[in-house]
Each structure stands twice: as C-alpha cells, then as structure tokens.
Design an enzyme around this catalytic site. Structure first.
Site, PDB file in Angstrom:
ATOM      1  N   LYS A 223      17.419 -13.945 -16.406  1.00 44.47           N
ATOM      2  CA  LYS A 223      17.448 -14.883 -15.952  1.00 44.47           C
ATOM      3  C   LYS A 223      16.565 -16.164 -16.193  1.00 44.47           C
ATOM      4  CE  LYS A 223      19.024 -12.217 -11.973  1.00 44.47           C
ATOM      5  NZ  LYS A 223      19.438 -11.097 -12.520  1.00 44.47           N
TER       6      LYS A 223
ATOM      7  N   ARG B  54      26.069 -16.966  -4.539  1.00 44.11           N
ATOM      8  CA  ARG B  54      24.962 -17.410  -3.918  1.00 44.11           C
ATOM      9  C   ARG B  54      24.401 -18.486  -4.793  1.00 44.11           C
ATOM     10  NH1 ARG B  54      22.642 -11.443  -3.270  1.00 44.11           N
ATOM     11  NH2 ARG B  54      23.053 -11.807  -5.371  1.00 44.11           N
TER      12      ARG B  54
ATOM     13  N   GLU C  46       0.682  -1.012  -0.079  1.00 50.10           N
ATOM     14  CA  GLU C  46       0.035  -0.108  -0.056  1.00 50.10           C
ATOM     15  C   GLU C  46       0.783   1.322  -0.043  1.00 50.10           C
ATOM     16  OE1 GLU C  46      -1.672   0.898   4.168  1.00 50.10           O
ATOM     17  OE2 GLU C  46      -1.402  -1.188   4.157  1.00 50.10           O
TER      18      GLU C  46
END
Length: 618
Positions: free
Chosen positions: A419, A549, A326
């Site tokens: 990706k 990672r 919001e």
C-alpha cells in the site's frame, strides 16, 4: 482415564483369546500332520509316535508361545493386518519347527520326517487364517451396517495414500458409518481398475458427474505430492459439488509409509490460492542472529510474533519483545518460554511513539538487530484517524531508526506494505514515509537500514479471511467492498521468511519485494469460503457489496514503475531501486508534520502530499 483402562482390559482379553486359540492350533497342526502321514486314520498311527506326541505336547506348546511372543505375534493390531504381519507369522512358525525338529531329535522323541514339514505348513495356514479372519469378519459386518446415514466418500488420487486410506477407513471402529464408494485418478491406465474392491471411475472431468451418480457426501483429496496448481484446479472442480471437501496436507509420513485418518483436514481457502509456497532455507541464512541481541517491535502482533518464533530457535544472545499491547506480548512470551525454556527473552511494554522509552531500551540493551513491525495498519480506521497513523507509523519508525543509529545497531529491518506504492490512503502514505526514513538514515549511518514490502497476510489480525469466517459463522451476509477488487496474498510464514532473508541480504538502503504470483479476487475468495463452509451461495448465504471504503484501491501495486527491479539469489525475492529525494528537505518537512499532527490540525493529508508526491487522496 476410564477409556484407557477399558482399552487395556480389551487388549488383555484379546491376547488371552489369541493365546488359547493358538494352543489349540499348535497341537492340532502336529496331530493333523501325523494323521496325514497315516492316511487320516488315528488307529493306523504307531503307538510310539502317539506317546512321543503326548510327552512333548506341553513343552512344544510353551516353546511355540514364547517364540510367537518374541516375534511380536501378540503385539500387532490385527484389524490392520497386512503382508508385514504375514511375514512375521511365517518367520515365527519356521523358527518353531526348527526348534521342534532339533529338540525331538535330541531327546529321542523324533516323529516321522514328513510330519515336521506338514505341521509347519498347517501352523502357518491356521495361524494366518485366525488373524486375517478377524479383518474379513469386520469388513463383512461393516458392509451390512451401512444405513441411510452412511457417509459416502469419493477419493481423489489412486496412489499409495489412497491405498492406505481405504484400508484404514474400512477397518476403523470410529468410522463405521463411512464408506469409500469410488476413486478418481487422471492416469488413463488406472481408470476402470480397482483398489481394495473400489472402482477407479474416471479422471477429474468425472468428479461432478460421479458425485451425483454415487450420491457422494464427502470428497477426500489424497494426492500429497500434487503441485499447488493441480491441487487448486481439482479442488475448484470439487467445490462446485455439494460435497464436504477434505485434504491430506503435503508429502507426509512417508518414513512409515502410513497415513493416519487424523492427518485429513478440511479444505481451506489457502488450498485454492494456486501459488507455490515461498521456500526459504532459513537455517542457512539465520547465522547472523546467533549470539546477537535482537529487538522486535510490535512483537506480539501477527508478523512480530512469528518473527520471534523463528528468531528464538536460532539461538540469539537475547530476544527483546517490545509491544504496547500487554496481552499479546504476554501470550508470545509464554509460548516461547514453553518451547524454548533455555532462551533469554525480555518482554517489555511500551510505545514506539515514546522517545524516552525507546531511548532507555536501546541504552540498556543495545540491540544488534532490530525488526520494526510495530504499526497501525487498518486502512479505514486510519482514514478516520490520520494523525494517529502518522504519529505511530512515521514518528514511531523515526524514533526507533534514530536509536538504531545512536547506539550502533548492525541492522534495522522495516516491515512495509504494498500500500506504500502510489498510496491512496493515509496508512499507505505513512508507510511510504517510513521507507523514506529507512533510505535517509541508511545514507548517513553505519547501520544497514532496509525495508521489506509485501501484500496482505492471510490469517493476520484484521485480515479478510478471519472476517469472512466470522460473518459466515454468524449466518451472513459476507461483505465484499467491490466485485472487482483484487489483492496479493501471502501466508504469515512466507512474510516472515522474506523479512528474515532481507536481514541476511541487507547491505543498506534496499526495499525487498516478494514475487507473489497472480493477485486474487476478493469476491472469488468469499465465494470459495462460503462453498467450503458447506453453504450454497444465494441459497444459504449471500454476499453483500458495500462499495469501496475511503482510501481503498481496486488493486495494489508492489513497487513503483520507476523503481525497477533487481534479482537476488532467491528468484522470488527482488530489490527495488530506491528513489532519490532531498534528505534535508525531507527531515525539515517531518519536523513541520510532527508539529501539525501533535497540534491535532486537519491539514495532515495536504502536508503528507507535500512529502510523498505519489500520494493521491480525494
């Protein structure tokens, strides 16, 4: 408010001083002209001329001051006086002398004819001298005010911008501790010459040497028309010095021919990327949104909010901002209403995962065009929460795509990523499935479904540069996963331009791909940002290499080799040929996948591998 009142008082005082000075110079010029006519001896001047001079003294003074006021002699900032102001002075003095001649002849108060010419010449010289003397005194005083704290500046480029910059730096009361000491330019014919007394000491090869020889504190890149490649190469040399770097952005303010000190900004890492910005003539292609109802999912995000900005300026019938966050939705809503108070904007809160919510929005508003930007995009976080990636990205996209078909939308544009090509992480695989949804629905619907694929977006939420800046502000270290990791980069406006152009080109089923030039090493990006922040690598700030990672690639691809490429009218935007797959089998697999992720099983990667054959995971 206090400063404004003070400035007004100073302005009034300066004008009064100038008027009093001019009264002396006006009458002194006529008297000096008379004396020149009579061998510089007052006693030799005929008494009738002395009488006429005295009788017309006050009217002539008033007339001259009025002419000067009308010619705006009292409105100029004389610390910036130039040839333009000199023209005004000559014009005012010529008008004054013509009135002087006409009035004295008409009133029977004529003076010797040579007096008019001489008094005009003396008036021009004295008025000009009084104005330009201010600049000279200011420059002399500034040269004596130089201290050990003086900021010594080198300017790159010996063109018009540098000409104005040197003048403004010399005259600005806010830059008393700044001094331009040398200029660099690549043109051999300019080397050794001077601009406002500042020597052009050499070409770009001299930057490092001169930064030491002249004890430079700050370098200003002042070649607004330089190509991106030239700018990158020169700034790469500059960043090897210990100087603070600043830049004049783009070709600017050439209408006035003026440069403002406020236009100078610090060099940003974007200046070193070395790729020409993607130019899209948005105005010529955005006719398709006019008077249409446009829905932007994820409208509060980096890409979604920029889409809203671009769309609302092209007069849609209604813009619907749909976002689960919001605060983001509120911020872009308020921004757009400020900038476009006449726009019809509807801001709705909800998740694309909520089928009933999405259905109700489509049923009520029946959007003509949908830009689907809502997605989870952080690779490491999605690796830890793969089910959430699939729920939001895949089934959120499926919900919106279904409703676009059900309610007869004209266009559906999916925001995808590089990706998705040969994915090694769940986020990339989920976006590849989104592309497959687009292709599958395009084959069975009247709606034109397309996908737009691009690389990393500079400045977007969670992107690498804001992260590096926060780490630098915190004192470091800057964390890079691998020495050799590379990425394609684009700016938010470029990404949005591509998305909007895809909507214009869309005929259905395409995957649009941007030619983003050469990829950038993240390690170089981090080093550049450290240097541009005023730190010395290895002394003030270090880089820490943390290792790749889970799911992270050393490099990203923009399309699969078997997809091929087709050109569009914009040579930097291409179309990948869709890969064929069994649509019925695909939707059956999605049903099974949905059950699995909502049952929170740990089999999601294996199931995704069964759908996306190019997905590889460890």
């Amino acid at each position: 408010m206090v400063q404004t009142r003070k400035d007004k008082i100073q302005l009034i005082v300066r004008r009064i001083f100038l008027i009093l000075t001019d009264i002396i110079l006006i009458n002194g010029s006529v008297l000096l002209a008379l004396m020149m006519r009579y061998e510089m001896t007052i006693k030799l001047i005929e008494l009738q001329y002395i009488d006429r001079y005295e009788r017309f003294l006050i009217p002539f003074t008033i007339i001259t001051l009025l002419v000067f006021w009308c010619c705006k002699i009292y409105h100029s900032l004389w610390q910036y006086a130039s040839i333009a102001e000199l023209y005004k002075i000559v014009e005012a003095c010529v008008i004054t002398e013509l009135i002087h001649v006409a009035a004295t002849m008409y009133l029977g108060l004529a003076l010797p004819r040579s007096t008019y010419f001489l008094s005009g010449v003396f008036l021009v010289i004295s008025i000009s001298a009084s104005r330009f003397m201010y600049r000279m005194i200011r420059t002399v005083l500034q040269s004596y005010r130089q201290t050990d704290e003086t900021v010594r500046i080198m300017i790159i480029g010996a063109g018009d911008a540098t000409n104005v910059l040197i003048r403004e730096i010399s005259n600005s009361r806010y830059l008393d501790n700044s001094k331009v000491v040398c200029v660099i330019d690549d043109k051999p014919e300019k080397v050794g010459k001077y601009i406002h007394g500042i020597k052009i000491v050499g070409n770009r090869d001299k930057i490092k040497e001169c930064s030491v020889d002249y004890d430079i504190d700050e370098i200003i890149f002042a070649i607004p028309s330089a190509s991106v490649e030239d700018r990158k190469n020169i700034l790469n040399i500059c960043k090897e010095t210990k100087c603070e770097l600043k830049i004049l952005p783009g070709v600017y303010q050439m209408v006035d021919g003026e440069v403002n000190i406020n236009d100078i900004r610090k060099v940003d890492v974007l200046d070193l990327l070395g790729r020409e910005p993607i130019e899209v003539d948005i105005d010529s292609i955005m006719g398709y949104v006019r008077n249409k109802t446009v829905l932007v999912t994820g409208g509060g995000g980096s890409i979604g909010s920029e889409l809203c900005r671009q769309i609302v300026s092209h007069k849609p019938k209604k813009l619907i901002i749909f976002d689960i966050y919001e605060n983001n939705a509120y911020d872009i809503q308020q921004e757009l209403l400020r900038e476009h108070p006449e726009a019809n904007i509807e801001t709705l809160i909800g998740s694309v995962r909520n089928t009933s919510r999405v259905d109700s929005i489509f049923a009520q508003y029946k959007p003509d065009i949908i830009y689907h930007a809502a997605a989870h995009k952080h690779v490491p976080l999605m690796e830890d929460s793969p089910n959430e990636a699939i729920k939001n990205n895949v089934f959120g996209t499926l919900n919106v795509a279904k409703m676009a078909d059900k309610y007869g939308a004209e266009k559906f544009v999916l925001i995808s990523t590089d990706k998705a090509v040969n994915p090694t992480n769940i986020m990339g695989a989920s976006k590849r499935m989104c592309e497959m949804i687009v292709q599958a629905y395009n084959g069975k619907s009247k709606t034109d479904y397309v996908a737009v694929r691009f690389g990393n977006v500079l400045g977007s939420n969670g992107s690498v540069i804001p992260l590096f800046k926060k780490q630098i502000e915190a004192g470091g270290p800057v964390t890079v996963t691998h020495h050799d990791i590379i990425r394609y980069f684009m700016t938010i406006p470029e990404a949005v331009s591509l998305v909007l152009q895809a909507g214009a080109y869309a005929q259905g089923g395409e995957i649009f791909i941007l030619d983003m030039g050469e990829p950038v090493k993240i390690d170089d990006l981090a080093k550049n940002l450290i240097r541009l922040s005023g730190y010395t690598l290895g002394v003030d700030m270090n880089i820490e290499y943390t290792g790749l990672r889970p799911g992270e690639k050393l490099y990203e691809e923009l399309l699969m080799a078997e997809e091929g490429l087709q050109n569009t009218r914009n040579k930097l935007i291409h179309i990948g040929k869709p890969l064929e797959f069994d649509k019925d089998c695909f939707f059956d697999n999605l049903d099974q996948l949905k059950k699995s992720v909502y049952d929170e099983t740990d089999k999601v990667r294996e199931m995704v591998k069964g759908i996306v054959e190019t997905y590889k995971f460890s």
